[in-house]
Every structure is written in C-alpha cells, then in structure tokens.
Design a protein around this motif. Structure first.
Motif, PDB file in Angstrom:
ATOM      1  N   SER A 263       0.872  -1.039   0.138  1.00 23.29           N
ATOM      2  CA  SER A 263       0.038  -0.147   0.001  1.00 23.29           C
ATOM      3  C   SER A 263       0.931   1.315  -0.030  1.00 23.29           C
ATOM      4  CB  SER A 263      -1.099   0.018   1.214  1.00 23.29           C
ATOM      5  OG  SER A 263      -1.703  -1.189   1.316  1.00 23.29           O
ATOM      6  N   TYR A 264       0.580   2.398  -0.643  1.00 22.56           N
ATOM      7  CA  TYR A 264       1.203   3.691  -0.903  1.00 22.56           C
ATOM      8  C   TYR A 264       0.578   4.785  -0.305  1.00 22.56           C
ATOM      9  CZ  TYR A 264       3.750   0.560  -3.871  1.00 22.56           C
ATOM     10  OH  TYR A 264       4.439  -0.529  -4.523  1.00 22.56           O
ATOM     11  N   SER A 265       1.136   5.585   0.445  1.00 18.87           N
ATOM     12  CA  SER A 265       0.320   6.622   1.315  1.00 18.87           C
ATOM     13  C   SER A 265       1.179   8.051   0.587  1.00 18.87           C
ATOM     14  CB  SER A 265       0.606   6.725   2.828  1.00 18.87           C
ATOM     15  OG  SER A 265      -0.164   7.642   3.126  1.00 18.87           O
ATOM     16  N   ILE A 266       0.191   8.508  -0.087  1.00 22.53           N
ATOM     17  CA  ILE A 266       0.643   9.813  -0.882  1.00 22.53           C
ATOM     18  C   ILE A 266       0.409  11.254  -0.325  1.00 22.53           C
ATOM     19  CG2 ILE A 266       0.508  11.059  -2.980  1.00 22.53           C
ATOM     20  CD1 ILE A 266      -0.760   8.534  -4.269  1.00 22.53           C
TER      21      ILE A 266
ATOM     22  N   ALA B  11      -2.089  -0.065 -11.734  1.00 21.86           N
ATOM     23  CA  ALA B  11      -1.417  -1.239 -11.273  1.00 21.86           C
ATOM     24  C   ALA B  11      -2.241  -2.071 -10.435  1.00 21.86           C
ATOM     25  CB  ALA B  11      -0.159  -1.283 -10.987  1.00 21.86           C
ATOM     26  N   ASN B  12      -3.421  -1.686  -9.944  1.00 20.77           N
ATOM     27  CA  ASN B  12      -4.251  -2.008  -8.846  1.00 20.77           C
ATOM     28  C   ASN B  12      -3.614  -2.083  -7.518  1.00 20.77           C
ATOM     29  OD1 ASN B  12      -6.294  -2.787 -10.611  1.00 20.77           O
ATOM     30  ND2 ASN B  12      -5.364  -4.370 -11.409  1.00 20.77           N
ATOM     31  N   LYS B  13      -2.909  -1.221  -7.292  1.00 25.85           N
ATOM     32  CA  LYS B  13      -2.180  -0.849  -6.002  1.00 25.85           C
ATOM     33  C   LYS B  13      -3.021  -0.143  -5.006  1.00 25.85           C
ATOM     34  CE  LYS B  13       1.471  -2.971  -7.139  1.00 25.85           C
ATOM     35  NZ  LYS B  13       2.048  -3.987  -6.675  1.00 25.85           N
ATOM     36  N   GLU B  14      -2.952  -0.149  -3.896  1.00 33.22           N
ATOM     37  CA  GLU B  14      -3.802   0.449  -2.708  1.00 33.22           C
ATOM     38  C   GLU B  14      -3.072   1.583  -2.557  1.00 33.22           C
ATOM     39  OE1 GLU B  14      -6.513  -1.333   0.451  1.00 33.22           O
ATOM     40  OE2 GLU B  14      -5.002  -0.778   1.571  1.00 33.22           O
ATOM     41  N   LEU B  15      -4.187   2.815  -2.439  1.00 33.55           N
ATOM     42  CA  LEU B  15      -3.619   4.097  -1.960  1.00 33.55           C
ATOM     43  C   LEU B  15      -4.309   4.769  -0.955  1.00 33.55           C
ATOM     44  CD1 LEU B  15      -3.365   5.745  -5.337  1.00 33.55           C
ATOM     45  CD2 LEU B  15      -1.561   4.637  -4.190  1.00 33.55           C
ATOM     46  N   LEU B  16      -3.360   5.342  -0.018  1.00 29.77           N
ATOM     47  CA  LEU B  16      -3.933   6.235   1.233  1.00 29.77           C
ATOM     48  C   LEU B  16      -3.538   7.580   0.782  1.00 29.77           C
ATOM     49  CD1 LEU B  16      -2.933   3.313   2.523  1.00 29.77           C
ATOM     50  CD2 LEU B  16      -3.543   4.202   4.653  1.00 29.77           C
ATOM     51  N   LEU B  17      -4.256   8.564   1.625  1.00 31.76           N
ATOM     52  CA  LEU B  17      -3.665   9.921   1.779  1.00 31.76           C
ATOM     53  C   LEU B  17      -2.959  10.058   2.979  1.00 31.76           C
ATOM     54  CD1 LEU B  17      -4.025  12.827   0.458  1.00 31.76           C
ATOM     55  CD2 LEU B  17      -5.892  13.105   2.290  1.00 31.76           C
ATOM     56  N   HIS B  18      -1.694  10.587   2.732  1.00 28.23           N
ATOM     57  CA  HIS B  18      -0.852  10.839   3.992  1.00 28.23           C
ATOM     58  C   HIS B  18      -0.764  12.221   4.243  1.00 28.23           C
ATOM     59  CE1 HIS B  18       2.538   9.454   6.416  1.00 28.23           C
ATOM     60  NE2 HIS B  18       3.403  10.010   5.782  1.00 28.23           N
ATOM     61  N   VAL B  19      -1.704  12.390   5.441  1.00 25.81           N
ATOM     62  CA  VAL B  19      -2.084  14.054   5.848  1.00 25.81           C
ATOM     63  C   VAL B  19      -1.139  14.375   6.619  1.00 25.81           C
ATOM     64  CG1 VAL B  19      -3.652  15.082   6.952  1.00 25.81           C
ATOM     65  CG2 VAL B  19      -4.448  13.286   5.346  1.00 25.81           C
TER      66      VAL B  19
ATOM     67  N   GLN C  65      -8.708   8.412  -5.671  1.00 20.70           N
ATOM     68  CA  GLN C  65      -8.371   7.067  -5.491  1.00 20.70           C
ATOM     69  C   GLN C  65      -8.088   6.404  -4.319  1.00 20.70           C
ATOM     70  OE1 GLN C  65      -6.698   9.358  -7.074  1.00 20.70           O
ATOM     71  NE2 GLN C  65      -5.905   8.831  -9.046  1.00 20.70           N
ATOM     72  N   VAL C  66      -8.022   7.335  -3.126  1.00 21.32           N
ATOM     73  CA  VAL C  66      -7.512   6.679  -1.806  1.00 21.32           C
ATOM     74  C   VAL C  66      -8.708   6.034  -1.297  1.00 21.32           C
ATOM     75  CG1 VAL C  66      -5.780   8.598  -1.655  1.00 21.32           C
ATOM     76  CG2 VAL C  66      -7.917   8.637  -0.494  1.00 21.32           C
ATOM     77  N   LYS C  67      -8.252   4.845  -0.363  1.00 17.04           N
ATOM     78  CA  LYS C  67      -9.197   3.999   0.270  1.00 17.04           C
ATOM     79  C   LYS C  67      -9.066   4.315   1.763  1.00 17.04           C
ATOM     80  CE  LYS C  67      -9.713  -0.061  -2.593  1.00 17.04           C
ATOM     81  NZ  LYS C  67      -9.488  -1.554  -2.652  1.00 17.04           N
ATOM     82  N   GLY C  68      -8.091   5.090   2.214  1.00 16.34           N
ATOM     83  CA  GLY C  68      -8.019   5.398   3.599  1.00 16.34           C
ATOM     84  C   GLY C  68      -6.967   6.549   3.637  1.00 16.34           C
TER      85      GLY C  68
END
Length: 253
Positions: free
Chosen positions: A47-50, A67-75, A112-115
């Motif tokens: 998972s990647y946090s942007i 690439a069907n990779k999971e994303l998070l927002l890195h606040v 796109q983020v899930k979390g």
C-alpha cells in the motif's frame, strides 16, 4: 442448533487459518520525488500513502491505480518538533471549518484513496477534538484511518471509534535506520508480530536503501509462509473479528 454451532466453529477455524501470518507494508511520504515511482515495481500487494499537492502525487496515483495498488492519503499533521508540514497540513490552531476544508481539499485531489494516515502528527493526534473533526470527514467518505502512532498519546483511534470510522494502528517502523542490519531486524520484528497475532502492519519510506532491501525481502516473505496484503484487508479483518467476538458474546448469553 448443534449443526449451526459446528458450522460457526468451522467458519471461524477456516477464517483464522486463511488469515494467518498476514503482513501489510505501507510506503509513506510518496509524492515529492520521481524516484518514488520505483516503488511501484516492487512485487506484491504493498500500500502507498501519498502526500497531497506534491509534484508526483497525481502521476503516482494514476500509475498505482492502473497497477491495482492500494492508496492512502498521507495527511501532514503538526508535530511536537515544529517541522514544516508542507501543503495540506493540519495544525492545532485550526478551527473545525479550516481543518475540515483543508482535509477535504486534499482528499478531493486524490479520489483513488481508500484510507488516510498521518504524516508526523505527534502534536495534532494528541488533540481529541481535532481528531474527531478529522474522523467526521473520513466518515462521510467511508474511508478508514491508519494511525501511524508517532506518539503514545495519540487520540486518533479513540476519536475514530467515537465517530464510527474503521481504524487500525501501525506495529513497526521498518526503516527509521536504513542499514541492512537494522532493516532486517525490523523485518524480523514484523514477522514475529505477524506470527504471534496472525497479522502485522509496517510503515516504510521511499528511501533507496528501502527499495533495494524490499526487492530482495518481499519474495522471501512468501516463501516463509507470510501473505502480503493491502492494509485495508487487515482493517476489514479487524472488524470481522470484532463482529465474531460480539456474536459469541450474544450466543453465550
């Protein structure tokens, strides 16, 4: 009744077996450098946090989604050490409207983020009211919260529970020290926790040493019987287990 009881026990057994030794690794601090894109070439369900509003946030999100990779927002959240937050940062002196508008704008930039998880935040995550305001935004968008646990005094998960936001906490920081020996030691700690508790979550960062280490280590995890999963899968697992525990309590009464 006996048949139902045995079916429930069988389901719980199969579920716990299927979930054994799962690991999630979240790569934080994505967005400032082109070299961050190299992390998308690593194998497995990372998972990647942007970080919001950064030079490579949009292209990374686009390529990761393809690439069907999971994303998070890195606040970015205010830290005790006073480090600069960068764009989209949340501070302790913001009122509810300012905080929620800033967070909402950041989320809108990365649909796109899930979390969400916190970047720094040792000061802000101690503030119960600010965390409740944060969780209200996540609740409306059906997003989960991963507490990076940059302080033992974090109120983030308490606030998430109060508002009704699914949440989970980090277990290991993988690369606070980027020597091979320290990376291996932290990975061994992660594997120990995953073996003991059936799952564990690590946070890492887009360092050259980290990508080199993970390129070798990730295939070995699979060979050793660990399953690499998106962090959202462990969040869902947590709440399935809670529901099962509550169900057992009801049955016991």
């Amino acid at each position: 009744m006996k048949i139902i009881k045995w079916l429930l026990l069988a389901i719980c057994f199969v579920s716990s077996t299927a979930w054994a030794k799962q690991i999630a690794i979240v790569i934080d601090d994505i967005g400032y450098h082109q070299r961050d894109l190299e992390f998308l070439t690593l194998p497995g369900q990372l998972s990647y946090s942007i970080l919001p509003h950064t030079p490579y946030s949009q292209i990374f999100a686009t390529l990761a989604s393809q690439a069907n990779k999971e994303l998070l927002l890195h606040v970015p959240m205010q830290a005790l050490n006073g480090k600069a937050l960068g764009p989209g940062g949340l501070t302790v002196n913001m009122d509810k409207e300012q905080l929620q508008k800033t967070l909402g704008t950041a989320l809108a930039s990365l649909p796109q983020v899930k979390g969400v998880n916190n970047h720094m935040g040792s000061a802000l995550t101690q503030q119960s009211q600010a965390m409740k305001w944060t969780m209200e935004v996540l609740k409306k968008r059906n997003l989960f919260f991963l507490d990076s646990r940059t302080t033992d005094l974090s109120q983030a998960q308490n606030a998430a529970n109060f508002i009704g936001v699914e949440n989970i906490g980090r277990h290991v920081f993988l690369d606070n020290i980027t020597t091979h020996e320290q990376l291996q030691q932290r990975l061994d700690e992660l594997k120990y926790k995953a073996t003991k508790h059936h799952f564990a979550i690590a946070i890492a960062h887009p360092y050259p040493e980290t990508v080199d280490f993970l390129r070798q280590a990730l295939p070995e995890l699979t060979e050793q019987g660990f399953e690499l999963v998106p962090v959202s899968q462990l969040v869902h697992k947590k709440y399935i287990q809670l529901a099962q525990a509550q169900g057992k309590g009801i049955n016991a009464r």
